[in-house]
Write a protein that holds these residues in place. Structure first.
Motif, mmCIF file in Angstrom:
data_model
loop_
_atom_site.group_PDB
_atom_site.id
_atom_site.type_symbol
_atom_site.label_atom_id
_atom_site.label_comp_id
_atom_site.label_asym_id
_atom_site.label_seq_id
_atom_site.Cartn_x
_atom_site.Cartn_y
_atom_site.Cartn_z
ATOM 1 N N GLU A 1 -13.497 -16.773 -36.634
ATOM 2 C CA GLU A 1 -13.052 -16.950 -38.016
ATOM 3 C C GLU A 1 -11.754 -16.189 -38.272
ATOM 4 O O GLU A 1 -10.840 -16.693 -38.936
ATOM 5 C CB GLU A 1 -14.149 -16.485 -38.976
ATOM 6 N N GLU A 2 -11.671 -14.955 -37.759
ATOM 7 C CA GLU A 2 -10.441 -14.188 -37.946
ATOM 8 C C GLU A 2 -9.266 -14.856 -37.235
ATOM 9 O O GLU A 2 -8.150 -14.883 -37.756
ATOM 10 C CB GLU A 2 -10.648 -12.767 -37.415
ATOM 11 N N ARG A 3 -9.513 -15.423 -36.062
ATOM 12 C CA ARG A 3 -8.445 -16.103 -35.338
ATOM 13 C C ARG A 3 -8.004 -17.358 -36.096
ATOM 14 O O ARG A 3 -6.798 -17.661 -36.174
ATOM 15 C CB ARG A 3 -8.928 -16.479 -33.941
ATOM 16 N N ALA A 4 -8.955 -18.102 -36.665
ATOM 17 C CA ALA A 4 -8.596 -19.297 -37.437
ATOM 18 C C ALA A 4 -7.782 -18.927 -38.670
ATOM 19 O O ALA A 4 -6.846 -19.645 -39.055
ATOM 20 C CB ALA A 4 -9.863 -20.055 -37.836
ATOM 21 N N GLU A 5 -8.114 -17.795 -39.297
ATOM 22 C CA GLU A 5 -7.343 -17.365 -40.466
ATOM 23 C C GLU A 5 -5.912 -17.011 -40.072
ATOM 24 O O GLU A 5 -4.958 -17.327 -40.800
ATOM 25 C CB GLU A 5 -8.033 -16.165 -41.124
ATOM 26 N N ARG A 6 -5.760 -16.355 -38.933
ATOM 27 C CA ARG A 6 -4.405 -16.014 -38.490
ATOM 28 C C ARG A 6 -3.590 -17.265 -38.191
ATOM 29 O O ARG A 6 -2.395 -17.346 -38.495
ATOM 30 C CB ARG A 6 -4.461 -15.106 -37.253
ATOM 31 N N GLU A 7 -4.231 -18.257 -37.600
ATOM 32 C CA GLU A 7 -3.523 -19.503 -37.311
ATOM 33 C C GLU A 7 -3.116 -20.219 -38.597
ATOM 34 O O GLU A 7 -2.036 -20.787 -38.697
ATOM 35 C CB GLU A 7 -4.395 -20.412 -36.452
ATOM 36 N N THR A 8 -4.013 -20.176 -39.584
ATOM 37 C CA THR A 8 -3.687 -20.823 -40.864
ATOM 38 C C THR A 8 -2.508 -20.135 -41.533
ATOM 39 O O THR A 8 -1.607 -20.793 -42.074
ATOM 40 C CB THR A 8 -4.915 -20.798 -41.787
ATOM 41 N N GLU A 9 -2.477 -18.817 -41.482
ATOM 42 C CA GLU A 9 -1.362 -18.085 -42.071
ATOM 43 C C GLU A 9 -0.053 -18.383 -41.335
ATOM 44 O O GLU A 9 1.012 -18.497 -41.948
ATOM 45 C CB GLU A 9 -1.658 -16.586 -42.044
ATOM 46 N N SER A 10 -0.127 -18.499 -40.028
ATOM 47 C CA SER A 10 1.092 -18.797 -39.261
ATOM 48 C C SER A 10 1.608 -20.200 -39.560
ATOM 49 O O SER A 10 2.816 -20.446 -39.526
ATOM 50 C CB SER A 10 0.828 -18.644 -37.762
ATOM 51 N N GLN A 11 0.718 -21.128 -39.858
ATOM 52 C CA GLN A 11 1.155 -22.482 -40.206
ATOM 53 C C GLN A 11 1.780 -22.526 -41.589
ATOM 54 O O GLN A 11 2.730 -23.266 -41.838
ATOM 55 C CB GLN A 11 -0.018 -23.449 -40.130
ATOM 56 N N VAL A 12 1.236 -21.715 -42.508
ATOM 57 C CA VAL A 12 1.799 -21.679 -43.859
ATOM 58 C C VAL A 12 3.148 -20.976 -43.872
ATOM 59 O O VAL A 12 4.061 -21.329 -44.611
ATOM 60 C CB VAL A 12 0.806 -20.992 -44.819
ATOM 61 N N ASN A 13 3.318 -19.981 -43.001
ATOM 62 C CA ASN A 13 4.561 -19.214 -42.954
ATOM 63 C C ASN A 13 5.685 -20.088 -42.393
ATOM 64 O O ASN A 13 5.594 -20.573 -41.267
ATOM 65 C CB ASN A 13 4.360 -17.984 -42.065
ATOM 66 N N PRO A 14 6.748 -20.301 -43.111
ATOM 67 C CA PRO A 14 7.822 -21.175 -42.611
ATOM 68 C C PRO A 14 8.603 -20.576 -41.452
ATOM 69 O O PRO A 14 9.283 -21.279 -40.725
ATOM 70 C CB PRO A 14 8.717 -21.373 -43.841
ATOM 71 N N HIS A 15 8.537 -19.256 -41.261
ATOM 72 C CA HIS A 15 9.309 -18.604 -40.207
ATOM 73 C C HIS A 15 8.619 -18.681 -38.853
ATOM 74 O O HIS A 15 9.154 -18.203 -37.860
ATOM 75 C CB HIS A 15 9.550 -17.131 -40.553
ATOM 76 N N SER A 16 7.400 -19.218 -38.809
ATOM 77 C CA SER A 16 6.673 -19.296 -37.541
ATOM 78 C C SER A 16 7.297 -20.369 -36.659
ATOM 79 O O SER A 16 7.713 -21.419 -37.123
ATOM 80 C CB SER A 16 5.199 -19.620 -37.779
ATOM 81 N N GLU A 17 7.390 -20.096 -35.385
ATOM 82 C CA GLU A 17 7.999 -21.004 -34.439
ATOM 83 C C GLU A 17 6.994 -22.041 -33.962
ATOM 84 O O GLU A 17 5.826 -21.752 -33.781
ATOM 85 C CB GLU A 17 8.542 -20.226 -33.231
ATOM 86 N N GLN A 18 7.482 -23.236 -33.739
ATOM 87 C CA GLN A 18 6.627 -24.284 -33.233
ATOM 88 C C GLN A 18 6.412 -24.089 -31.725
ATOM 89 O O GLN A 18 7.344 -23.755 -30.991
ATOM 90 C CB GLN A 18 7.269 -25.659 -33.478
ATOM 91 N N GLY A 19 5.230 -24.264 -31.290
ATOM 92 C CA GLY A 19 4.939 -24.162 -29.876
ATOM 93 C C GLY A 19 4.435 -22.812 -29.439
ATOM 94 O O GLY A 19 4.081 -22.641 -28.272
ATOM 95 N N GLU A 20 4.388 -21.807 -30.324
ATOM 96 C CA GLU A 20 3.885 -20.495 -29.931
ATOM 97 C C GLU A 20 2.371 -20.400 -30.039
ATOM 98 O O GLU A 20 1.786 -19.412 -29.633
ATOM 99 C CB GLU A 20 4.522 -19.422 -30.804
ATOM 100 N N GLN A 21 1.730 -21.423 -30.577
ATOM 101 C CA GLN A 21 0.285 -21.418 -30.715
ATOM 102 C C GLN A 21 -0.355 -21.967 -29.438
ATOM 103 O O GLN A 21 0.044 -23.016 -28.940
ATOM 104 C CB GLN A 21 -0.147 -22.262 -31.910
ATOM 105 N N VAL A 22 -1.322 -21.246 -28.936
ATOM 106 C CA VAL A 22 -2.062 -21.664 -27.748
ATOM 107 C C VAL A 22 -3.515 -21.814 -28.155
ATOM 108 O O VAL A 22 -4.152 -20.847 -28.591
ATOM 109 C CB VAL A 22 -1.924 -20.640 -26.603
#
Length: 525
Positions: free
Chosen positions: A187-208
């Motif tokens: 659940e904590e990992r899913a929340e971090r991923e959701t925040e990274s998707q909402v953040n416009p400064h996150s780079e595409q392709g850094e999610q594994v």
């Protein structure tokens, strides 16, 4: 260990580091209240003979009749070990699913909990529910496996079979704990991923998308129950005994000559001992030897039960002498073997010492509360901590400090609210009158009666005639005039009406009495 003065209680409350706020959680009929009775008897509040029979925390009449706990009850206990003294605030909670709200309330205001599991029934649905509630409230649990005596008396297990059964129960509880831990990490990992998707400064392709990420990096060694860690105690609350492996590690370290730390790691698990070489070896099942837990602990308890149940007096005396115990003549002559077992085991393996020592060593004090839990307790519903007023946010530091100074703020946490009829409040309940109040009420009643009589006799008005003049009574011996005869005829009508009413009432009473004799019912509206 009896709290015999208010000053002692105040002194213990000021030492926050030695306070333990705990609750007892379990499935219904797994022995919570019996265990609590044993802990209360250690403080001298009730007799040790009544522990398990009195059910001291079941204070309601319906609880005593039904034999289950329906409302949470709290009590403060004193425990001393060495030079340290502890104040333990204990809450006994219900185990039935219908009263789960009481469990939620108890868990929310505690820092730790005791999970009680029946050694025969194992993990039940409500056991899973209370363990999940403890996990969600972020409080630390310890485990008590109760009713070990049922494995001996009812199931007739051998020590080796009992060890395998206890091992399976422990694996089930740890598997449930591991499931809760895994779900939290994901659940904590899913929340971090959701925040990274909402953040416009996150780079595409850094999610594994590797769902195992996070589980390997998190330390979960302290989450599971294990006797060598000291967070598991084996008990029989109805017989008044219980032990952790630390007790036997201390005893056998003196007899065998092996270090206590080594015995703490090897008394539970696949380890066997070579008595000649005084060495502990791993892999007992492959070599066909008994585990240390069976050889050094369970076989001694099984032999004691066997001697008492078979009424082998010589063997009982030998065991009592070897343990250095003293049994009273009443218990020794008693025909019930449970009384003899309780008398011996309560001195040899006192359950209160095993459980309270584990509570004081393994469960946190109020000072160890986390900032995350403080913010959760200070907020209600979907409210966030940042949305609270600045004055309320400033109380967070005092909440975590738990100071007892006179200048420290007083923080009250309301864990449960329920409606009560105004008549049930203490100030509104009827109370018996004193003799003075009864005399005063009698005097006031007599005064009111006298005032009514005086008003009726002295203030009767004269009836006016049609021409407006008042009527006068004629003197004795004189006949009334025409006007007076008219008044007399007018006033005689109510008298006749009253006589008719009396006759009709008498007739109705006769009819009613006849109906009553015939056994019929009559309703007067």
């Amino acid at each position: 260990m009896v709290l015999n003065s208010l000053d002692k209680m105040i002194h213990l409350q000021k030492n926050t580091a030695n306070i333990r706020n705990i609750c007892v959680l379990a499935h219904v009929d797994h022995g919570k209240t019996t265990l609590t009775d044993c802990l209360i008897s250690s403080n001298g509040i009730i007799s040790s003979r009544l522990a398990g029979k009195l059910r001291y925390m079941d204070s309601r009449e319906d609880e005593q009749i039904r034999g289950i706990t329906m409302k949470s009850s709290a009590i403060s206990l004193h425990y001393a070990t060495g030079n340290e003294e502890y104040l333990i605030n204990l809450i006994d909670s219900p185990g039935h699913v219908d009263f789960s709200s009481e469990v939620s309330t108890a868990v929310r205001i505690c820092d730790g909990c005791i999970i009680v599991v029946d050694a025969v029934e194992g993990v039940c649905p409500q056991t899973q529910a209370v363990l999940r509630q403890a996990w969600l409230e972020n409080i630390r649990p310890v485990l008590v496996i109760n009713k070990i005596d049922r494995l001996i008396v009812e199931l007739k297990f051998t020590p080796q079979e009992a060890y395998s059964h206890l091992k399976n129960i422990l694996e089930q509880i740890n598997a449930l704990t591991g499931t809760l831990f895994t779900s939290k990490v994901l659940e904590e990992r899913a929340e971090r991923e959701t925040e990274s998707q909402v953040n416009p400064h996150s780079e595409q392709g850094e999610q594994v998308y590797d769902w195992s990420t996070g589980l390997e990096d998190t330390d979960d060694s302290q989450l599971y129950f294990s006797p060598e860690q000291g967070n598991v105690v084996f008990t029989s609350a109805i017989d008044g005994w219980g032990f952790g492996i630390e007790h036997f590690a201390r005893i056998y370290s003196q007899k065998i000559g092996i270090k206590k730390e080594v015995l703490m790691k090897t008394l539970w698990g696949d380890y066997c001992i070579n008595m000649k070489a005084k060495k502990i070896m791993k892999g007992d099942q492959a070599k066909g030897k008994k585990p240390l837990f069976v050889q050094l602990i369970l076989e001694n308890i099984w032999s004691l039960y066997d001697a008492v149940l078979k009424k082998d007096k010589d063997k009982i005396d030998k065991i009592v002498t070897s343990l250095g115990l003293k049994i009273g003549a009443r218990e020794a002559r008693h025909s019930d073997p449970k009384v003899q077992i309780n008398a011996i085991c309560s001195q040899w393996l006192p359950i209160s010492h095993a459980v309270l020592a584990m509570v004081c060593q393994k469960l946190p004090s109020p000072l160890d509360i986390t900032a995350e839990r403080v913010e959760r307790l200070m907020c209600t519903g979907s409210q966030t901590f940042d949305s609270l007023p600045p004055e309320t946010q400033a109380l967070k530091a005092a909440f975590m400090k738990c100071g007892s100074e006179e200048t420290a703020p007083v923080i009250i946490f309301v864990s449960k609210m329920f409606a009560v009829d105004a008549k049930a409040l203490p100030q509104n309940k009827p109370r018996p009158l004193t003799q003075e109040e009864i005399a005063q009420r009698h005097e006031r009643a007599r005064q009111r009666h006298a005032e009514k009589l005086a008003a009726a006799q002295g203030q009767a008005p004269l009836e006016p005639t049609q021409d407006g003049s008042a009527l006068e009574t004629c003197p004795k011996g004189e006949e009334p005039r025409g006007d007076e005869q008219q008044v007399e005829s007018m006033t005689s009508k109510p008298v006749l009406q009253e006589e008719d009413n009396q006759e009709s009432f008498i007739a109705f009473a006769r009819v009613f009495s006849g109906v009553a004799r015939r056994g019929k019912k009559i309703f007067v509206l």
